[in-house]
Design a protein around this motif. Structure first.
Motif, PDB file in Angstrom:
ATOM      1  N   THR A  79     -24.596 -16.313  -3.899  1.00 50.72           N
ATOM      2  CA  THR A  79     -23.759 -17.258  -4.319  1.00 50.72           C
ATOM      3  C   THR A  79     -24.118 -18.317  -5.341  1.00 50.72           C
ATOM      4  O   THR A  79     -25.325 -18.904  -5.416  1.00 50.72           O
ATOM      5  CB  THR A  79     -22.902 -18.043  -3.400  1.00 50.72           C
ATOM      6  OG1 THR A  79     -24.139 -19.164  -2.815  1.00 50.72           O
ATOM      7  CG2 THR A  79     -22.437 -17.244  -2.341  1.00 50.72           C
ATOM      8  N   LYS A  80     -23.402 -18.642  -6.330  1.00 53.27           N
ATOM      9  CA  LYS A  80     -23.701 -19.552  -7.459  1.00 53.27           C
ATOM     10  C   LYS A  80     -23.776 -21.022  -6.893  1.00 53.27           C
ATOM     11  O   LYS A  80     -22.917 -21.323  -6.053  1.00 53.27           O
ATOM     12  CB  LYS A  80     -22.637 -19.483  -8.602  1.00 53.27           C
ATOM     13  CG  LYS A  80     -22.424 -20.830  -9.424  1.00 53.27           C
ATOM     14  CD  LYS A  80     -21.443 -20.701 -10.684  1.00 53.27           C
ATOM     15  CE  LYS A  80     -20.182 -21.086  -9.851  1.00 53.27           C
ATOM     16  NZ  LYS A  80     -19.065 -21.349 -11.102  1.00 53.27           N
ATOM     17  N   GLU A 101     -29.016 -16.319   1.131  1.00 51.16           N
ATOM     18  CA  GLU A 101     -30.034 -16.939   0.770  1.00 51.16           C
ATOM     19  C   GLU A 101     -30.208 -18.311   1.808  1.00 51.16           C
ATOM     20  O   GLU A 101     -29.293 -18.801   2.352  1.00 51.16           O
ATOM     21  CB  GLU A 101     -29.782 -17.818  -0.603  1.00 51.16           C
ATOM     22  CG  GLU A 101     -29.819 -16.594  -1.784  1.00 51.16           C
ATOM     23  CD  GLU A 101     -29.628 -17.058  -3.110  1.00 51.16           C
ATOM     24  OE1 GLU A 101     -30.424 -17.675  -3.785  1.00 51.16           O
ATOM     25  OE2 GLU A 101     -28.369 -17.255  -3.198  1.00 51.16           O
ATOM     26  N   GLY A 108     -20.627 -16.240 -11.728  1.00 54.13           N
ATOM     27  CA  GLY A 108     -20.411 -15.673 -13.116  1.00 54.13           C
ATOM     28  C   GLY A 108     -21.529 -14.689 -13.529  1.00 54.13           C
ATOM     29  O   GLY A 108     -21.837 -14.125 -12.650  1.00 54.13           O
ATOM     30  N   GLY A 138     -24.099 -15.242 -14.629  1.00 58.46           N
ATOM     31  CA  GLY A 138     -25.585 -15.879 -14.400  1.00 58.46           C
ATOM     32  C   GLY A 138     -25.987 -15.643 -13.071  1.00 58.46           C
ATOM     33  O   GLY A 138     -27.121 -15.252 -12.798  1.00 58.46           O
ATOM     34  N   THR A 139     -24.836 -15.205 -12.105  1.00 52.44           N
ATOM     35  CA  THR A 139     -25.066 -14.948 -10.689  1.00 52.44           C
ATOM     36  C   THR A 139     -25.664 -13.530 -10.377  1.00 52.44           C
ATOM     37  O   THR A 139     -26.652 -13.099  -9.664  1.00 52.44           O
ATOM     38  CB  THR A 139     -23.806 -15.312  -9.820  1.00 52.44           C
ATOM     39  OG1 THR A 139     -23.615 -16.580 -10.099  1.00 52.44           O
ATOM     40  CG2 THR A 139     -24.333 -15.261  -8.181  1.00 52.44           C
ATOM     41  N   SER A 197     -16.844 -18.666 -15.770  1.00 51.70           N
ATOM     42  CA  SER A 197     -15.856 -19.168 -17.076  1.00 51.70           C
ATOM     43  C   SER A 197     -15.619 -17.552 -17.822  1.00 51.70           C
ATOM     44  O   SER A 197     -14.573 -17.347 -18.478  1.00 51.70           O
ATOM     45  CB  SER A 197     -16.409 -19.906 -18.004  1.00 51.70           C
ATOM     46  OG  SER A 197     -17.738 -19.707 -18.536  1.00 51.70           O
ATOM     47  N   LEU A 198     -16.624 -16.907 -17.964  1.00 51.51           N
ATOM     48  CA  LEU A 198     -16.774 -15.670 -18.849  1.00 51.51           C
ATOM     49  C   LEU A 198     -16.628 -14.354 -18.109  1.00 51.51           C
ATOM     50  O   LEU A 198     -15.529 -13.820 -17.920  1.00 51.51           O
ATOM     51  CB  LEU A 198     -17.747 -15.512 -19.954  1.00 51.51           C
ATOM     52  CG  LEU A 198     -17.736 -16.219 -21.273  1.00 51.51           C
ATOM     53  CD1 LEU A 198     -18.800 -15.716 -22.332  1.00 51.51           C
ATOM     54  CD2 LEU A 198     -16.391 -15.221 -21.939  1.00 51.51           C
ATOM     55  N   LYS A 237     -34.650 -17.346 -18.866  1.00 48.09           N
ATOM     56  CA  LYS A 237     -35.196 -18.216 -17.800  1.00 48.09           C
ATOM     57  C   LYS A 237     -36.714 -17.884 -18.045  1.00 48.09           C
ATOM     58  O   LYS A 237     -37.175 -17.032 -18.959  1.00 48.09           O
ATOM     59  CB  LYS A 237     -34.879 -17.971 -16.600  1.00 48.09           C
ATOM     60  CG  LYS A 237     -33.381 -18.255 -16.264  1.00 48.09           C
ATOM     61  CD  LYS A 237     -32.959 -18.691 -14.934  1.00 48.09           C
ATOM     62  CE  LYS A 237     -31.800 -19.376 -14.553  1.00 48.09           C
ATOM     63  NZ  LYS A 237     -30.612 -19.037 -15.458  1.00 48.09           N
TER      64      LYS A 237
HETATM   65  N1  ATP Z   1     -27.907 -17.708  -6.162  1.00 51.44           N
HETATM   66  C1  ATP Z   1     -28.154 -18.598  -7.036  1.00 51.44           C
HETATM   67  N2  ATP Z   1     -29.331 -19.502  -6.784  1.00 51.44           N
HETATM   68  C2  ATP Z   1     -29.735 -20.293  -7.781  1.00 51.44           C
HETATM   69  N3  ATP Z   1     -29.278 -20.300  -9.038  1.00 51.44           N
HETATM   70  C3  ATP Z   1     -28.153 -19.618  -9.334  1.00 51.44           C
HETATM   71  C4  ATP Z   1     -27.805 -18.587  -8.390  1.00 51.44           C
HETATM   72  N4  ATP Z   1     -26.902 -17.877  -8.911  1.00 51.44           N
HETATM   73  C5  ATP Z   1     -26.804 -18.421  -9.992  1.00 51.44           C
HETATM   74  N5  ATP Z   1     -27.393 -19.163 -10.489  1.00 51.44           N
HETATM   75  C6  ATP Z   1     -27.533 -20.035 -11.590  1.00 51.44           C
HETATM   76  O1  ATP Z   1     -26.274 -20.947 -11.890  1.00 51.44           O
HETATM   77  C7  ATP Z   1     -26.214 -20.949 -13.083  1.00 51.44           C
HETATM   78  C8  ATP Z   1     -24.412 -20.866 -13.387  1.00 51.44           C
HETATM   79  O2  ATP Z   1     -24.232 -19.571 -12.720  1.00 51.44           O
HETATM   80  P1  ATP Z   1     -23.109 -18.530 -13.415  1.00 51.44           P
HETATM   81  O3  ATP Z   1     -23.625 -18.090 -14.839  1.00 51.44           O
HETATM   82  O4  ATP Z   1     -23.017 -17.428 -12.103  1.00 51.44           O
HETATM   83  O5  ATP Z   1     -21.854 -19.421 -13.312  1.00 51.44           O
HETATM   84  P2  ATP Z   1     -20.889 -19.968 -14.440  1.00 51.44           P
HETATM   85  O6  ATP Z   1     -21.980 -20.799 -15.516  1.00 51.44           O
HETATM   86  O7  ATP Z   1     -20.039 -20.937 -13.590  1.00 51.44           O
HETATM   87  O8  ATP Z   1     -20.366 -18.696 -14.922  1.00 51.44           O
HETATM   88  P3  ATP Z   1     -20.099 -18.395 -16.555  1.00 51.44           P
HETATM   89  O9  ATP Z   1     -21.676 -18.106 -16.745  1.00 51.44           O
HETATM   90  O10 ATP Z   1     -19.322 -17.126 -16.475  1.00 51.44           O
HETATM   91  O11 ATP Z   1     -19.760 -19.258 -17.099  1.00 51.44           O
HETATM   92  C9  ATP Z   1     -26.943 -19.788 -13.878  1.00 51.44           C
HETATM   93  O12 ATP Z   1     -27.862 -20.415 -14.483  1.00 51.44           O
HETATM   94  C10 ATP Z   1     -27.390 -18.990 -12.756  1.00 51.44           C
HETATM   95  O13 ATP Z   1     -28.858 -18.500 -12.956  1.00 51.44           O
END
Ligand code: ATP
Ligand code: NAD
Length: 528
Positions: free
Chosen positions: A221-222, A250, A291, A293-294, A316-317, A472
């Motif tokens: 999860t994010k 996690e 998103g 990123g996850t 968001s995307l 990263k």
């Molecule tokens: N399980 C996790 N543990 C730590 N960090 C995470 C984890 N999942 C995602 N992240 C980090 O959190 C940040 C945001 O994640 P994610 O891109 O999925 O969400 P978002 O920004 O809301 O979506 P989008 O990119 O579509 O706008 C990213 O930098 C990603 O690397």
């Protein structure tokens, strides 16, 4: 004022060419090329009356020296690329052997301990009745291959009785859109213990069919999102109560769940990186809540084979997240039953080779990227200067803000922003996209999947370069250092909502509003 060849920057004020070897014995090949060109031009200039033959001889000698130095520099670059390729092959072979050894030793352990499985307390044992095995090849039921060829996996798994099930087994096959029957499908991508390895053909729709039910799910999860946290706890409860699955999360998420309620005691996690490295041997399906990123985060957790990922969209995307979270029960229900369409997303394997390393084989741990590796100028205000080779051929010297080497999945991310093309994620290829090149003619390239690309920071570079991996882990590249990049053998299988092509087109329409334009009205001028 136009400079004469002898007064160009490659030459010292007293007329001697500055192609002197640098620390490692080589000058950079661009300046060598320039020196060669300068010598060439010099020898072609009409001779002034009175200039003696010594000058001609001197020019000849210079040309020979410059050529020799260039050949030596190119030779070194290709030798290093070859060494990196051999190291990659060696590592593959080593991990295959380690894997086999582990398998044999756990078999022995199993016999000694009376069917106790040492891997983990989550491992599902056969309940006394003969179980089907996911092993499909080899005399005694042990798979000895990483890649199966067509039809090799068609053998009836029940031919190998008395086997425990650690992971659900599944079969991958090509399928054509709209084709109802399985008759024309054939296996071309294989797995060993559920670990997917791509065969040579990877550009058709791929269908995954479970041969035994999935038993273990990993949910990633994010962080810092209330919506994600709430969905996670609801999903965990549903998967446990309705589907009786083993659930991994996690450590951070387990703590969050337990803070919410002690009900979540059954949720499992890991304690150290070694356990993370072995997760792929236990997990049947990975669910991501977040998103893109996850999804990148999930892919990065698996340094080798990756279990199928089901990406739910809470960002968001969401280019790689086709599943809507509000319908998670229906989606998961159908995915756990199968068959499912999957996209095999290729990854790039990157090696940083330090000039300071004692031998070319002494490289740092390889890094796998799902989107891209970027080599840029970082905080330096100088143009980055990167020499690029594809296999043994010189490609170009990048002078600008940097270079993106992207997968086709990453083609809609940073590479797109830098002017690269959007490419369907199942097209096997490597995108070579410059970032703000200081040249009008530098267009992006797409190279075939089988090449090895080497990006070298030349010794005469004014600044350092910086490599970052899926946005990263920035690493500094000093003059003389290189980054060698090729297609990784472990793709990331992501479940499709519909199929790989519809999902891709949907994502560029919804995510980017690609080519959205109001249609012209009918009542305008017409051709007569
Ligand atoms: N399980 C996790 N543990 C730590 N960090 C995470 C984890 N999942 C995602 N992240 C980090 O959190 C940040 C945001 O994640 P994610 O891109 O999925 O969400 P978002 O920004 O809301 O979506 P989008 O990119 O579509 O706008 C990213 O930098 C990603 O690397
Ligand atoms: N100028 C740019 O467009 C730019 C600059 C830096 C990084 N990035 C991208 O961000 C990625 C890291 O993503 P993050 O979520 O960890 O960081 P982040 O939180 O900074 O988000 C970056 C954005 O890129 C989007 N994205 C990520 N992968 C994508 C893909 N394959 N197709 C389309 N969009 C995608 C994400 O949805 C997000 O909106 C890098 O791999 C790089 O591709 C883009």
């Amino acid at each position: 004022m136009k400079q004469s060849p002898m007064s160009s920057s490659n030459h010292t004020s007293n007329g001697n060419a500055s192609v002197l070897p640098l620390e490692n014995g080589f000058s950079d090949s661009l300046s060598l090329l320039n020196s060669e060109k300068a010598v060439e031009e010099l020898s072609q200039q009409p001779l002034l009356h009175g200039i003696d033959d010594h000058l001609i001889e001197f020019a000849e000698a210079l040309r020979t020296v410059a050529k020799a130095l260039r050949q030596a520099a190119e030779g070194k670059a290709s030798a290093q690329a070859e060494a990196a390729e051999w190291k990659r092959k060696y590592e593959l072979e080593r991990s295959r052997i380690l894997h086999l050894e582990r398998k044999v030793s756990s078999e022995e352990h199993l016999i000694k301990e009376g069917r106790v499985v040492p891997l983990s307390n989550q491992t599902v044992l056969s309940d006394g009745a003969p179980e089907q095995s996911e092993r499909c090849c080899g005399e005694n039921g042990i798979c000895s291959h990483e890649v199966l060829r067509d039809g090799e996996c068609d053998r009836d798994a029940s031919a190998f009785p008395n086997k425990m099930i650690r992971k659900a087994s599944f079969k991958l096959s090509w399928c054509c859109k709209g084709e109802k029957s399985d008759q024309k499908k054939h296996d071309v991508v294989s797995f060993e213990k559920g670990n997917i390895t791509t065969a040579e053909r990877s550009s058709k729709q791929i269908s995954l069919k479970w041969e035994s039910p999935p038993q273990t799910v990993l949910i990633l999860t994010k962080p810092n999102s209330t919506a994600v946290r709430m969905l996670c706890s609801e999903m965990v409860r549903w998967l446990k109560e309705q589907k009786s699955l083993n659930i991994f999360v996690e450590p951070r998420v387990r703590t969050e769940l337990l803070t919410e309620s002690s009900y979540y005691q059954f949720v499992q996690t890991w304690e150290n990186d070694n356990e993370v490295l072995r997760l792929h041997t236990k997990v049947d399906v990975v669910v991501t809540l977040g998103g893109d990123g996850t999804v990148l985060w999930a892919a990065n957790m698996f340094k080798g084979p990756v279990p199928p990922i089901v990406p739910f969209s809470l960002g968001s995307l969401g280019f790689m997240t086709p599943f809507y979270s509000e319908h998670y029960k229906e989606y998961l229900d159908s995915i756990l039953r199968g068959p499912i369409s999957i996209t095999l997303r290729h990854r790039l394997q990157c090696h940083v080779i330090r000039d300071a390393a004692k031998s070319d084989l002494e490289t740092e741990e390889p890094i796998l990227v799902l989107n891209e590796v970027t080599i840029d100028r970082g905080i330096s205000s100088f143009l980055s200067n990167l020499e690029c080779y594809c296999d043994n051929s010189f490609v170009t010297c990048v002078q600008g803000d940097g270079l993106i080497l992207s997968t086709t999945s990453g083609s809609t991310a940073y590479s797109l922003a830098a002017g690269g093309s959007m490419v369907h994620p199942q097209v096997p290829g490597i995108l070579f996209t410059p970032i703000c090149p200081h040249s009008l003619s530098f267009r992006p390239l797409i190279l075939p999947e089988h090449v090895t690309i080497r990006v070298q920071v030349p010794f005469n570079s004014r600044g350092h370069a910086w490599a970052s991996f899926d946005g990263k882990d920035r690493k500094k590249l000093a003059p003389g250092d290189a980054l060698v990049c090729s297609m990784a053998p472990w793709p990331v299988p992501t479940a499709c909502q519909s199929d790989s092509t519809s999902d891709f087109l949907h994502s560029i329409h919804e995510g980017l509003h690609w080519n959205l334009r109001k249609t012209q009205s009918f009542d305008g001028p017409r051709e007569t």
